[in-house]
Motif scaffolding. Structure first.
Motif, PDB file in Angstrom:
ATOM      1  N   GLY A  35      -2.574   5.767  13.667  1.00  0.00           N
ATOM      2  CA  GLY A  35      -3.414   5.120  12.662  1.00  0.00           C
ATOM      3  C   GLY A  35      -2.616   4.297  11.668  1.00  0.00           C
ATOM      4  O   GLY A  35      -1.407   4.452  11.519  1.00  0.00           O
ATOM      5  N   ALA A  36      -3.316   3.436  10.989  1.00  0.00           N
ATOM      6  CA  ALA A  36      -2.674   2.540  10.020  1.00  0.00           C
ATOM      7  C   ALA A  36      -2.131   3.296   8.809  1.00  0.00           C
ATOM      8  O   ALA A  36      -1.373   2.726   8.025  1.00  0.00           O
ATOM      9  CB  ALA A  36      -3.665   1.472   9.578  1.00  0.00           C
ATOM     10  N   TRP A  37      -2.472   4.564   8.658  1.00  0.00           N
ATOM     11  CA  TRP A  37      -1.926   5.347   7.555  1.00  0.00           C
ATOM     12  C   TRP A  37      -0.410   5.476   7.674  1.00  0.00           C
ATOM     13  O   TRP A  37       0.277   5.741   6.682  1.00  0.00           O
ATOM     14  CB  TRP A  37      -2.567   6.737   7.498  1.00  0.00           C
ATOM     15  CG  TRP A  37      -2.437   7.505   8.773  1.00  0.00           C
ATOM     16  CD1 TRP A  37      -3.348   7.544   9.792  1.00  0.00           C
ATOM     17  CD2 TRP A  37      -1.341   8.313   9.190  1.00  0.00           C
ATOM     18  NE1 TRP A  37      -2.870   8.326  10.817  1.00  0.00           N
ATOM     19  CE2 TRP A  37      -1.647   8.809  10.473  1.00  0.00           C
ATOM     20  CE3 TRP A  37      -0.131   8.670   8.613  1.00  0.00           C
ATOM     21  CZ2 TRP A  37      -0.781   9.641  11.182  1.00  0.00           C
ATOM     22  CZ3 TRP A  37       0.720   9.500   9.319  1.00  0.00           C
ATOM     23  CH2 TRP A  37       0.395   9.974  10.583  1.00  0.00           C
ATOM     24  N   ALA A  38       0.135   5.274   8.875  1.00  0.00           N
ATOM     25  CA  ALA A  38       1.584   5.358   9.055  1.00  0.00           C
ATOM     26  C   ALA A  38       2.305   4.290   8.244  1.00  0.00           C
ATOM     27  O   ALA A  38       3.444   4.489   7.809  1.00  0.00           O
ATOM     28  CB  ALA A  38       1.930   5.227  10.529  1.00  0.00           C
ATOM     29  N   VAL A  39       1.629   3.160   8.027  1.00  0.00           N
ATOM     30  CA  VAL A  39       2.209   2.104   7.191  1.00  0.00           C
ATOM     31  C   VAL A  39       2.394   2.619   5.770  1.00  0.00           C
ATOM     32  O   VAL A  39       3.431   2.395   5.144  1.00  0.00           O
ATOM     33  CB  VAL A  39       1.310   0.847   7.209  1.00  0.00           C
ATOM     34  CG1 VAL A  39       1.789  -0.183   6.213  1.00  0.00           C
ATOM     35  CG2 VAL A  39       1.234   0.263   8.595  1.00  0.00           C
ATOM     36  N   LEU A  40       1.404   3.329   5.271  1.00  0.00           N
ATOM     37  CA  LEU A  40       1.494   3.868   3.908  1.00  0.00           C
ATOM     38  C   LEU A  40       2.584   4.918   3.785  1.00  0.00           C
ATOM     39  O   LEU A  40       3.285   4.984   2.769  1.00  0.00           O
ATOM     40  CB  LEU A  40       0.149   4.443   3.480  1.00  0.00           C
ATOM     41  CG  LEU A  40      -0.995   3.436   3.386  1.00  0.00           C
ATOM     42  CD1 LEU A  40      -2.298   4.146   3.060  1.00  0.00           C
ATOM     43  CD2 LEU A  40      -0.689   2.377   2.362  1.00  0.00           C
ATOM     44  N   VAL A  41       2.738   5.736   4.815  1.00  0.00           N
ATOM     45  CA  VAL A  41       3.780   6.772   4.784  1.00  0.00           C
ATOM     46  C   VAL A  41       5.163   6.126   4.770  1.00  0.00           C
ATOM     47  O   VAL A  41       6.039   6.517   3.990  1.00  0.00           O
ATOM     48  CB  VAL A  41       3.624   7.728   5.987  1.00  0.00           C
ATOM     49  CG1 VAL A  41       4.801   8.672   6.089  1.00  0.00           C
ATOM     50  CG2 VAL A  41       2.320   8.502   5.877  1.00  0.00           C
ATOM     51  N   ALA A  42       5.356   5.124   5.633  1.00  0.00           N
ATOM     52  CA  ALA A  42       6.652   4.435   5.665  1.00  0.00           C
ATOM     53  C   ALA A  42       6.909   3.691   4.358  1.00  0.00           C
ATOM     54  O   ALA A  42       8.036   3.691   3.852  1.00  0.00           O
ATOM     55  CB  ALA A  42       6.701   3.477   6.848  1.00  0.00           C
ATOM     56  N   ALA A  43       5.879   3.072   3.791  1.00  0.00           N
ATOM     57  CA  ALA A  43       6.041   2.368   2.516  1.00  0.00           C
ATOM     58  C   ALA A  43       6.375   3.344   1.395  1.00  0.00           C
ATOM     59  O   ALA A  43       7.198   3.040   0.525  1.00  0.00           O
ATOM     60  CB  ALA A  43       4.781   1.583   2.184  1.00  0.00           C
ATOM     61  N   LEU A  44       5.762   4.512   1.408  1.00  0.00           N
ATOM     62  CA  LEU A  44       6.070   5.529   0.404  1.00  0.00           C
ATOM     63  C   LEU A  44       7.514   5.994   0.538  1.00  0.00           C
ATOM     64  O   LEU A  44       8.200   6.203  -0.467  1.00  0.00           O
ATOM     65  CB  LEU A  44       5.104   6.703   0.537  1.00  0.00           C
ATOM     66  CG  LEU A  44       5.262   7.814  -0.485  1.00  0.00           C
ATOM     67  CD1 LEU A  44       4.985   7.279  -1.879  1.00  0.00           C
ATOM     68  CD2 LEU A  44       4.317   8.942  -0.174  1.00  0.00           C
ATOM     69  N   ALA A  45       7.989   6.128   1.771  1.00  0.00           N
ATOM     70  CA  ALA A  45       9.382   6.520   1.981  1.00  0.00           C
ATOM     71  C   ALA A  45      10.331   5.456   1.438  1.00  0.00           C
ATOM     72  O   ALA A  45      11.319   5.768   0.757  1.00  0.00           O
ATOM     73  CB  ALA A  45       9.645   6.754   3.467  1.00  0.00           C
ATOM     74  N   SER A  85       6.992  -2.287   6.006  1.00  0.00           N
ATOM     75  CA  SER A  85       6.451  -1.291   6.931  1.00  0.00           C
ATOM     76  C   SER A  85       5.245  -1.845   7.683  1.00  0.00           C
ATOM     77  O   SER A  85       5.063  -1.567   8.874  1.00  0.00           O
ATOM     78  CB  SER A  85       6.079  -0.002   6.193  1.00  0.00           C
ATOM     79  OG  SER A  85       5.143  -0.265   5.184  1.00  0.00           O
ATOM     80  N   GLY A  86       4.436  -2.670   7.034  1.00  0.00           N
ATOM     81  CA  GLY A  86       3.306  -3.303   7.724  1.00  0.00           C
ATOM     82  C   GLY A  86       3.769  -4.261   8.802  1.00  0.00           C
ATOM     83  O   GLY A  86       3.206  -4.323   9.895  1.00  0.00           O
ATOM     84  N   GLY A  87       4.805  -5.033   8.504  1.00  0.00           N
ATOM     85  CA  GLY A  87       5.360  -5.938   9.505  1.00  0.00           C
ATOM     86  C   GLY A  87       5.937  -5.200  10.692  1.00  0.00           C
ATOM     87  O   GLY A  87       5.776  -5.622  11.851  1.00  0.00           O
ATOM     88  N   ALA A  88       6.602  -4.087  10.427  1.00  0.00           N
ATOM     89  CA  ALA A  88       7.151  -3.285  11.522  1.00  0.00           C
ATOM     90  C   ALA A  88       6.031  -2.681  12.368  1.00  0.00           C
ATOM     91  O   ALA A  88       6.120  -2.645  13.597  1.00  0.00           O
ATOM     92  CB  ALA A  88       8.046  -2.185  10.968  1.00  0.00           C
ATOM     93  N   TYR A  89       4.974  -2.241  11.706  1.00  0.00           N
ATOM     94  CA  TYR A  89       3.830  -1.673  12.431  1.00  0.00           C
ATOM     95  C   TYR A  89       3.185  -2.727  13.330  1.00  0.00           C
ATOM     96  O   TYR A  89       2.893  -2.472  14.495  1.00  0.00           O
ATOM     97  CB  TYR A  89       2.814  -1.120  11.432  1.00  0.00           C
ATOM     98  CG  TYR A  89       1.651  -0.404  12.063  1.00  0.00           C
ATOM     99  CD1 TYR A  89       1.745   0.944  12.379  1.00  0.00           C
ATOM    100  CD2 TYR A  89       0.457  -1.059  12.335  1.00  0.00           C
ATOM    101  CE1 TYR A  89       0.684   1.612  12.940  1.00  0.00           C
ATOM    102  CE2 TYR A  89      -0.607  -0.397  12.911  1.00  0.00           C
ATOM    103  CZ  TYR A  89      -0.492   0.937  13.205  1.00  0.00           C
ATOM    104  OH  TYR A  89      -1.549   1.594  13.783  1.00  0.00           O
ATOM    105  N   VAL A  90       2.983  -3.917  12.795  1.00  0.00           N
ATOM    106  CA  VAL A  90       2.398  -5.007  13.581  1.00  0.00           C
ATOM    107  C   VAL A  90       3.322  -5.387  14.734  1.00  0.00           C
ATOM    108  O   VAL A  90       2.862  -5.656  15.849  1.00  0.00           O
ATOM    109  CB  VAL A  90       2.098  -6.223  12.672  1.00  0.00           C
ATOM    110  CG1 VAL A  90       1.764  -7.450  13.488  1.00  0.00           C
ATOM    111  CG2 VAL A  90       0.961  -5.889  11.728  1.00  0.00           C
ATOM    112  N   GLY A  91       4.632  -5.372  14.485  1.00  0.00           N
ATOM    113  CA  GLY A  91       5.579  -5.623  15.555  1.00  0.00           C
ATOM    114  C   GLY A  91       5.467  -4.595  16.675  1.00  0.00           C
ATOM    115  O   GLY A  91       5.528  -4.940  17.863  1.00  0.00           O
ATOM    116  N   GLY A  92       5.290  -3.343  16.312  1.00  0.00           N
ATOM    117  CA  GLY A  92       5.092  -2.301  17.310  1.00  0.00           C
ATOM    118  C   GLY A  92       3.802  -2.484  18.093  1.00  0.00           C
ATOM    119  O   GLY A  92       3.765  -2.281  19.312  1.00  0.00           O
ATOM    120  N   VAL A  93       2.751  -2.892  17.401  1.00  0.00           N
ATOM    121  CA  VAL A  93       1.474  -3.158  18.078  1.00  0.00           C
ATOM    122  C   VAL A  93       1.621  -4.315  19.065  1.00  0.00           C
ATOM    123  O   VAL A  93       1.131  -4.267  20.195  1.00  0.00           O
ATOM    124  CB  VAL A  93       0.360  -3.444  17.048  1.00  0.00           C
ATOM    125  CG1 VAL A  93      -0.890  -3.978  17.729  1.00  0.00           C
ATOM    126  CG2 VAL A  93       0.032  -2.194  16.249  1.00  0.00           C
TER     127      VAL A  93
END
Length: 98
Positions: A35-45, A85-93
């Motif tokens: 889920g997209a919540w992973a972006v928030l977790v990575a951004a929080l880190a 983190s959003g860019g990395a997530y989109v790259g993974g998608v």
């Protein structure tokens, strides 16, 4: 032979590695269709790493009466963490879709 100066070990490399792992984790989550919540977790880190590294400067700016400037810099850091983190997530998608 004994050294006359203390040996200091820097933690810069450790925090860089943790930051890279957070971004890599976001990309893997995008690839694995988490889920997209992973972006928030990575951004929080990433934002937590920034706070750990520059927290003393934020407190110092608040002591000098520049609290709004410190808050502004912290929010910009959080925004940069969200973008990374959003860019990395989109790259993974995108890699999953290939």
């Amino acid at each position: 032979m004994r050294a006359d100066f203390p040996v200091r070990v820097g933690l810069e490399r450790t925090s860089n590695v943790i930051g890279y792992l957070a971004i890599l984790g976001a990309a893997i989550c995008g690839y694995a269709a988490v889920g997209a919540w992973a972006v928030l977790v990575a951004a929080l880190a990433l934002a937590s790493l920034s706070q750990a590294e520059y927290g003393a400067l934020y407190r110092r700016s608040a002591e000098l009466g520049l609290g709004s400037l410190g808050f502004s810099v912290a929010m910009k850091s959080l925004g940069n963490a969200l973008l990374a983190s959003g860019g990395a997530y989109v790259g993974g998608v995108l890699l999953r879709l290939l």
